[in-house]
Design an enzyme around this catalytic site. Structure first.
Site, PDB file in Angstrom:
ATOM      1  N   GLU A 187       0.823  -1.234  -0.166  1.00 28.04           N
ATOM      2  CA  GLU A 187       0.036   0.001  -0.095  1.00 28.04           C
ATOM      3  C   GLU A 187       0.854   1.157   0.063  1.00 28.04           C
ATOM      4  OE1 GLU A 187      -3.957  -1.704   2.488  1.00 28.04           O
ATOM      5  OE2 GLU A 187      -2.183  -1.184   3.527  1.00 28.04           O
ATOM      6  N   ASP A 207     -11.199  -7.528  -2.090  1.00 32.19           N
ATOM      7  CA  ASP A 207     -11.897  -8.869  -2.173  1.00 32.19           C
ATOM      8  C   ASP A 207     -13.171  -8.555  -1.494  1.00 32.19           C
ATOM      9  OD1 ASP A 207     -11.975  -9.012   1.253  1.00 32.19           O
ATOM     10  OD2 ASP A 207     -10.134  -8.350   0.689  1.00 32.19           O
TER      11      ASP A 207
END
Ligand code: ADE
Length: 225
Positions: A12, A193
């Site tokens: 990230e 997800d």
């Protein structure tokens, strides 16, 4: 201006470090670079609420950041978005704090933390620049807990109880600390997800790709501040 970025995971934060030619700041887990004439402090905070809160306060105390962006991935909990789409935080709360109204009754007298309108608006503009006909984004409630959600029954609860657009493990803690310090913030999350029984597998496969998309939006915000 000085901008703080909170990222939980390597994937990230890596785009920021590369794009902003960041170097070690001398403080554990914090790298500094330049973007659009601004000084940017990128913090690899680790996962979860305590890491997020402690490191947000470090960015504020050590560097006096004017804005905080929390950029990364999340599990999608709404029906109209999917993997690799983006949720821009409108507001954030904790889904694992019970009873949540303790936060309304006692300090900080709020259980919901509202993101900055200017940062939200720049994030929306950034999303319109993403050229992919399968890409969608929206602005809504982000819910945070010290839990990787991989259960569709929990997803249904998060949707029913909070109207959650996505779930992750840091955003509301970053938001909470920013509100206490009166520092404007936004949380940008790309879906890795669907927080369901396939979440683990999807996360493994998609986290890096999704994180890159969140970094694009966060970078656009900084360039246009
Ligand atoms: N971050 C990415 N996916 C997540 C999930 N399913 N639950 C919590 N945090 C996440």
């Amino acid at each position: 201006m000085k901008i703080g970025i909170i990222a939980a995971l390597d994937c990230e934060m890596t785009e920021f470090c590369h794009d902003f030619s960041a170097v070690e700041s001398g403080y554990f887990g914090i790298y500094e670079g330049k973007c659009g004439g601004h000084d940017v402090y990128i913090c690899l905070a680790g996962v979860g609420k305590v890491n997020a809160a402690a490191n947000t306060q470090r960015l504020i105390d050590l560097f006096g950041v004017d804005y905080v962006i929390n950029s990364g991935v999340a599990g999608c909990t709404c029906k109209h978005l999917g993997v690799c789409d983006i949720v821009i935080s409108d507001k954030l709360t904790y889904h694992d704090f019970t009873p949540i109204d303790v936060l309304d009754k006692y300090a900080p007298y709020s259980s919901v933390f509202k993101a900055d309108d200017k940062l939200i608006s720049l994030a929306k503009e950034a999303c319109t620049k993403i050229e992919d006909e399968n890409f969608f984004f929206d602005t809504g409630m982000v819910v945070t807990g010290d839990q990787f959600v991989d259960d569709s029954r929990v997803v249904a609860r998060l949707r029913d109880d909070y109207n959650a657009y996505c779930t992750e493990m840091e955003g509301a803690a970053v938001a909470h600390v920013c509100v206490l310090n009166k520092v404007p913030f936004v949380v940008i999350r790309a879906m890795s997800d669907n927080a369901d029984e396939q979440a683990d597998m999807s996360f493994e496969e998609m986290a890096s790709i999704a994180a890159k998309r969140a970094s694009f939006v966060s970078t656009f915000i900084i360039l246009n501040l």
